[in-house]
Design a protein around this motif. Sequence first.
Motif, PDB file in Angstrom:
ATOM      1  N   ILE A   5      39.479 -37.648  -2.151  1.00  0.00           N
ATOM      2  CA  ILE A   5      40.465 -38.644  -1.303  1.00  0.00           C
ATOM      3  C   ILE A   5      39.967 -38.109   0.224  1.00  0.00           C
ATOM      4  O   ILE A   5      39.780 -37.046   0.633  1.00  0.00           O
ATOM      5  CB  ILE A   5      41.836 -38.042  -1.512  1.00  0.00           C
ATOM      6  N   LEU A   6      40.124 -38.994   1.165  1.00  0.00           N
ATOM      7  CA  LEU A   6      39.914 -39.108   2.407  1.00  0.00           C
ATOM      8  C   LEU A   6      40.615 -37.775   3.250  1.00  0.00           C
ATOM      9  O   LEU A   6      40.064 -37.204   4.190  1.00  0.00           O
ATOM     10  CB  LEU A   6      40.026 -40.377   3.274  1.00  0.00           C
ATOM     11  N   TRP A  10      38.177 -35.003   4.880  1.00  0.00           N
ATOM     12  CA  TRP A  10      38.150 -34.495   6.302  1.00  0.00           C
ATOM     13  C   TRP A  10      39.384 -33.817   6.841  1.00  0.00           C
ATOM     14  O   TRP A  10      39.475 -33.515   8.207  1.00  0.00           O
ATOM     15  CB  TRP A  10      38.509 -35.952   6.997  1.00  0.00           C
ATOM     16  N   ARG A  11      39.887 -32.873   6.104  1.00  0.00           N
ATOM     17  CA  ARG A  11      41.080 -32.024   6.590  1.00  0.00           C
ATOM     18  C   ARG A  11      40.491 -30.789   7.001  1.00  0.00           C
ATOM     19  O   ARG A  11      39.306 -30.345   6.451  1.00  0.00           O
ATOM     20  CB  ARG A  11      41.805 -31.539   5.306  1.00  0.00           C
ATOM     21  N   HIS A  83      40.859 -26.167  -8.100  1.00  0.00           N
ATOM     22  CA  HIS A  83      42.146 -26.501  -8.954  1.00  0.00           C
ATOM     23  C   HIS A  83      43.058 -27.442  -8.079  1.00  0.00           C
ATOM     24  O   HIS A  83      44.057 -27.957  -8.305  1.00  0.00           O
ATOM     25  CB  HIS A  83      43.043 -25.372  -9.422  1.00  0.00           C
ATOM     26  N   GLU A  84      42.704 -27.444  -6.742  1.00  0.00           N
ATOM     27  CA  GLU A  84      43.382 -28.389  -5.722  1.00  0.00           C
ATOM     28  C   GLU A  84      44.831 -27.942  -5.472  1.00  0.00           C
ATOM     29  O   GLU A  84      45.625 -29.144  -5.742  1.00  0.00           O
ATOM     30  CB  GLU A  84      43.101 -29.711  -5.927  1.00  0.00           C
TER      31      GLU A  84
END
Length: 90
Positions: A5-6, A10-11, A83-84
């Motif tokens: 996911i963008l 880019w975070r 694991h996000e």
Amino acid sequence: MSYQILSLKWRPKSFDQIVGQSHITHTLNNAISIDRLAQAFLFSGPRGVGKTTTARVLASTINGLNSAETCLDTVSYTHLRAHETVLDLV
């Protein structure tokens, strides 16, 4: 290569990469460096100002190292990214 996911790609991953919140990142860096963290943090504001990003960087810094510099190659951070999960500091 898997899809990412963008907003996660880019975070910012350290306090130095967060833009527009220098007063917050400076305060959090100082608190971490002198080892005086509050019991809870309340991030509030309108959409898109960096509340979640700042909370993620703070959580990864606290869980990864005991200094103001974040090392994103540590075992604990790699485990968290696999694991996000988002850790809530309450």
